[in-house]
Design a protein around this motif. Structure first.
Motif, mmCIF file in Angstrom:
data_model
loop_
_atom_site.group_PDB
_atom_site.id
_atom_site.type_symbol
_atom_site.label_atom_id
_atom_site.label_comp_id
_atom_site.label_asym_id
_atom_site.label_seq_id
_atom_site.Cartn_x
_atom_site.Cartn_y
_atom_site.Cartn_z
ATOM 1 N N ASP A 220 -52.102 -33.119 16.743
ATOM 2 C CA ASP A 220 -50.944 -32.591 16.026
ATOM 3 C C ASP A 220 -50.049 -33.711 15.512
ATOM 4 O O ASP A 220 -49.672 -33.756 14.337
ATOM 5 C CB ASP A 220 -50.150 -31.653 16.938
ATOM 6 N N SER B 24 -52.774 -28.074 14.222
ATOM 7 C CA SER B 24 -51.637 -27.408 14.849
ATOM 8 C C SER B 24 -51.965 -27.001 16.285
ATOM 9 O O SER B 24 -52.954 -26.309 16.548
ATOM 10 C CB SER B 24 -51.251 -26.170 14.021
ATOM 11 N N GLY B 25 -51.131 -27.449 17.218
ATOM 12 C CA GLY B 25 -51.304 -27.092 18.622
ATOM 13 C C GLY B 25 -52.441 -27.813 19.302
ATOM 14 O O GLY B 25 -52.853 -27.419 20.397
ATOM 15 N N THR B 26 -52.982 -28.868 18.698
ATOM 16 C CA THR B 26 -54.094 -29.625 19.271
ATOM 17 C C THR B 26 -53.615 -31.034 19.603
ATOM 18 O O THR B 26 -52.518 -31.444 19.219
ATOM 19 C CB THR B 26 -55.266 -29.695 18.280
ATOM 20 N N ASP C 13 -55.522 -31.829 28.381
ATOM 21 C CA ASP C 13 -54.882 -31.001 29.400
ATOM 22 C C ASP C 13 -54.987 -31.716 30.744
ATOM 23 O O ASP C 13 -56.071 -31.881 31.300
ATOM 24 C CB ASP C 13 -55.569 -29.645 29.460
ATOM 25 N N ASP D 212 -53.359 -28.931 8.335
ATOM 26 C CA ASP D 212 -52.285 -28.406 9.189
ATOM 27 C C ASP D 212 -52.825 -27.355 10.154
ATOM 28 O O ASP D 212 -52.481 -27.344 11.339
ATOM 29 C CB ASP D 212 -51.173 -27.813 8.325
ATOM 30 N N SER D 213 -53.657 -26.467 9.638
ATOM 31 C CA SER D 213 -54.230 -25.423 10.486
ATOM 32 C C SER D 213 -55.160 -26.010 11.531
ATOM 33 O O SER D 213 -55.226 -25.516 12.664
ATOM 34 C CB SER D 213 -54.986 -24.408 9.618
ATOM 35 N N ALA E 198 -61.136 -23.673 20.386
ATOM 36 C CA ALA E 198 -60.134 -24.239 19.476
ATOM 37 C C ALA E 198 -60.620 -25.571 18.906
ATOM 38 O O ALA E 198 -60.385 -25.886 17.730
ATOM 39 C CB ALA E 198 -58.812 -24.433 20.216
ATOM 40 N N ARG F 75 -60.252 -23.929 24.978
ATOM 41 C CA ARG F 75 -60.042 -25.220 24.315
ATOM 42 C C ARG F 75 -61.262 -25.631 23.501
ATOM 43 O O ARG F 75 -61.131 -26.196 22.411
ATOM 44 C CB ARG F 75 -59.717 -26.298 25.348
ATOM 45 N N SER G 245 -59.746 -21.582 30.392
ATOM 46 C CA SER G 245 -59.011 -22.545 29.574
ATOM 47 C C SER G 245 -59.967 -23.510 28.881
ATOM 48 O O SER G 245 -59.783 -23.879 27.713
ATOM 49 C CB SER G 245 -58.020 -23.313 30.453
#
Length: 730
Positions: A169, A164-166, A394, A160-161, A458, A455, A451
């Motif tokens: 998701d 999340s937000g990738t 993106d 989940d971690s 992340a 990214r 950005s």
């Protein structure tokens, strides 16, 4: 062997197992009447054993040659034939006194009756322990399944971690659903095994001993009654023998008394002295038949031997009484022996039924264990509904246009009106470009690079977490496989046999005490467990194989991210320094232009005011260096030292000093113009370099980012596929 195949094989073993044929018709038993004379001929027992309806073969009649344990193990039915009754083939034979049930049940040498029943009871206790060990094995397997589900459940926050937000998701939701389904069904399977199989099986094994004890206790009680009846009969026999001796003594006393009487009198007592009175049956015809007691009484009265005759009559009465009691006790003993024989046969029937119930129950336990596993596997949803999902990268990334450099001469040092696609003009990049008079396109590139770095950072974090998740899945499966093999090895089902030992405790107990059907059932279950272990090991290798590509990326990912971040910061700092240098050079050039204008104005004014005087006056013959020094000195003073020069110098001298100041101002302005042009060139080169590198990195990042996310997606799909193969293989 899969669970489906194992379940089918267990059902086949159940249908082939030894099933007890109910036979309510008991065989007829012949009871032999016993007389006192038959009892007197044998001091060991006066009652021959009641012969049972069916006995062991002649060569097996000797107790020393009977292997009851092996006999019990080989009583399984073959080729669909019903299993013979234990009461018919294992009941104690009656063709030898050594098998009498009247012997002491606590004597190891004399207690030969009910040997098969005693062996069956001892075997029941052994099988009870074996059943508990089997329950413990199934409990341990359930615990290992529960540990596997818990290990996978603990990895869910990691996934989940990571997602999340990738772009993963949405895809991670499907992955989580698959693993949650596997974890839930595995946990339910373990709980069902513990609650519905292991615990009842353990209780059944404990009750098995109690039922066997009750069966043997009833038989033991009949044996005790039989032994007590035998003791009572022997005791009465001794009393009967003693009464016979007493009667013989009384008869001898009567004979001696009569002979003494004859010698002391003249009566002819030859016949009467040597013979007892005639019995009732031997009386002359016509005389009244008297009983022996009346005859003795008359004989005593006639010859004066009343007391002696009474003693003989009393002894004979005792013989009759004891003989009657002895016969009654012998009949009671016969009945106790018959009851003991019946009790043994009933106990053997009950033991066989108990064994049959145990056999069917244990095979049912193994069948339920495999069926529970199969049902849990069928309920698992491990199929991802779609193929590789389309990753949503993106879309705001685009090639920035070539920036144009605004001229400082078009106005104050302000940026022209900025038209940006984003409405945020307060960000760090746009503020920097405004302060440094840089194009807005550079702010877009700078924000895009930030950005991109964010990214990538992340993505690196997600990469580490997903690789950790995959490694956790592989480790859980590998530990599950190793623990199953270790557990089976501890019970002797796998591994090499050690020196001096046949195998582990449970495997040895099963081979020694169980029949063919039960052994076949356990072999099926053990094969299924070994297969599960191998499948888990293969699944672990598959997950590790899919995770290896992520490790290859991780090996250089940290260095690449640091290089990207440091390189962008360096180029941006270099661009900022170049912009600041250009601004500073332009400001300096601007100031020098102002000074040059002032110098030209002073010279023009001085020439107009002193036109006449300069024609008639003397020329200034001072050296240029003196004029230059004087100009620097007067420039220090307020208002350029014009008031002081007017008072101290002649017009010609003042003109010469101002002309030197003008030349110097022109020289400085020319140098400042060259510096501003050079600074502008450096700035343009920095802008071009930053723009080129940024565009190249952006294009490369788009390709790398997509491939990296796809690799992470493939590794997760590989993990799900491995678990699904593990499920399908079972």
């Amino acid at each position: 062997m899969t669970t489906v195949e194992a379940t089918a094989s267990i059902e086949g073993a159940r249908s082939k197992g030894s099933l007890l044929e109910e036979d309510d018709a008991s065989s007829a038993e012949e009871k032999k009447e016993v007389s006192p004379e038959e009892g007197e001929g044998n001091d060991d027992t006066s009652v021959p054993l009641v012969k049972s309806g069916s006995s062991l073969d002649d060569e097996a009649s000797n107790a020393d040659d009977v292997d009851t344990s092996s006999t019990l193990n080989t009583l399984d039915s073959t080729d669909g034939e019903p299993c013979p009754r234990w009461a018919d083939v294992l009941s104690t034979p009656s063709n030898a006194a050594v098998f009498t049930p009247t012997a002491d049940i606590n004597s190891l040498k004399q207690n030969m009756h009910g040997w098969a029943l005693k062996s069956a009871y001892d075997r029941t206790k052994v099988l009870s322990r074996t059943g508990k060990n089997c329950s413990q094995l199934l409990s341990d397997i359930a615990t290992l399944n529960d540990e596997l589900s818990n290990a996978m459940l603990k990895l869910r926050p990691t996934l989940d971690s990571a997602a999340s937000g990738t772009p993963l998701d949405d895809f991670s939701t499907d992955i989580n659903a698959c693993f949650v389904s596997f974890v839930k069904q595995t946990h339910e399977m373990a709980a069902c095994t513990q609650n519905d199989i292991v615990r009842p099986c353990s209780e059944f094994s404990a009750n098995l001993v109690e039922e066997g004890a009750q069966i043997y206790s009833r038989y033991s009680e009949s044996r005790l009654r039989c032994s007590q009846a035998r003791k009572d009969a022997l005791k009465m026999r001794q009393r009967c023998e003693a009464s016979v001796k007493d009667a013989e003594g009384a008869a001898h006393a009567l004979r001696n008394a009569r002979m003494s009487k004859r010698k002391s009198s003249d009566d002819n007592v030859t016949t009467s002295a040597t013979m007892l009175p005639q019995s009732v049956d031997e009386a002359d015809d016509g005389e009244v038949k008297l009983s022996l007691e009346e005859t003795l009484k008359r004989f005593g009265s006639t010859h004066g031997l009343a007391k002696t005759c009474e003693a003989v009559a009393s002894a004979l009465a005792d013989i009759e009484t004891f003989e009657k009691k002895y016969v009654d006790l012998v009949e009671a003993e016969n009945k106790a022996v018959a009851d003991a024989q019946d009790s043994e046969r009933q106990a053997l029937d009950a033991a066989q039924q108990n064994e049959e119930k145990r056999l069917l129950y244990m095979i049912g336990v193994l069948e339920r264990f495999l069926l529970t596993t199969r049902q849990a596997l069928d309920k698992m949803a491990l199929d991802i509904t779609a193929g590789p999902l389309e990753l949503k990268l993106d879309s705001s990334q685009h090639d920035a246009p070539t920036p144009s450099t605004p001229s400082i001469f078009k106005g104050p040092i302000k940026s022209p009106r900025r038209l940006r696609t984003t409405s945020d003009d307060t960000g760090p990049s746009i503020n920097e470009t405004k302060l440094l008079n840089l194009p807005d396109e550079l702010a877009d590139l700078r924000d895009t690079m930030k950005s991109l770095i964010s990214r990538q950072s992340a993505r690196l974090k997600a990469l580490k977490l997903i690789s950790s998740f995959n490694e956790g899945i592989a480790t859980a499966l590998e530990n599950f496989a190793a623990n199953i093999l270790s557990r089976l090895e501890s019970d002797g089902f796998v591994g090499k046999k050690s020196d001096g030992k046949k195998s582990g405790p449970l495997a040895a107990q099963l081979r020694k005490n169980e029949g063919e059907s039960m052994l076949n059932a356990w072999i099926i279950v053990i094969k299924a467990l070994k297969n599960n272990s191998q499948l888990a090991r293969d699944a672990s290798k598959q997950v590790k194989g899919g995770n290896s590509q992520l490790y290859n990326i991780l090996f250089q990912a940290d260095k690449e991210l640091k290089a990207l971040k440091d390189g962008d910061e360096f180029r941006w700092k270099y661009l900022n320094d170049a912009a600041k240098g250009e601004t500073k050079a332009k400001l300096k050039h601007s100031q020098l232009l102002i000074d040059l204008g002032k110098a030209k104005g002073r010279l023009s004014t001085l020439e107009d005011d002193n036109a006449t005087e300069s024609v008639n006056g003397s020329k200034n013959n001072a050296a240029p260096s003196v004029n230059k020094a004087m100009g620097k000195m007067f420039s220090i003073l307020p208002r350029g030292g014009e008031h002081v020069m007017n008072q101290m110098l002649t017009p010609q001298q003042r003109q010469a000093v101002v002309m030197e100041q003008l030349k110097e101002a022109e020289t400085k302005e020319a140098k400042a113009a060259e510096g501003a042009a050079a600074a502008k060139s450096v700035k343009e080169q920095a802008i071009a370099s930053y723009t080129k590198e940024a565009k190249s990195l952006i294009r490369k990042s788009e390709s790398d980012e997509r491939s990296t996310w796809e690799l992470m997606q493939e590794s997760l799909m590989c993990a799900v596929d491995a678990v699904n193969r593990f499920r399908q293989g079972q």
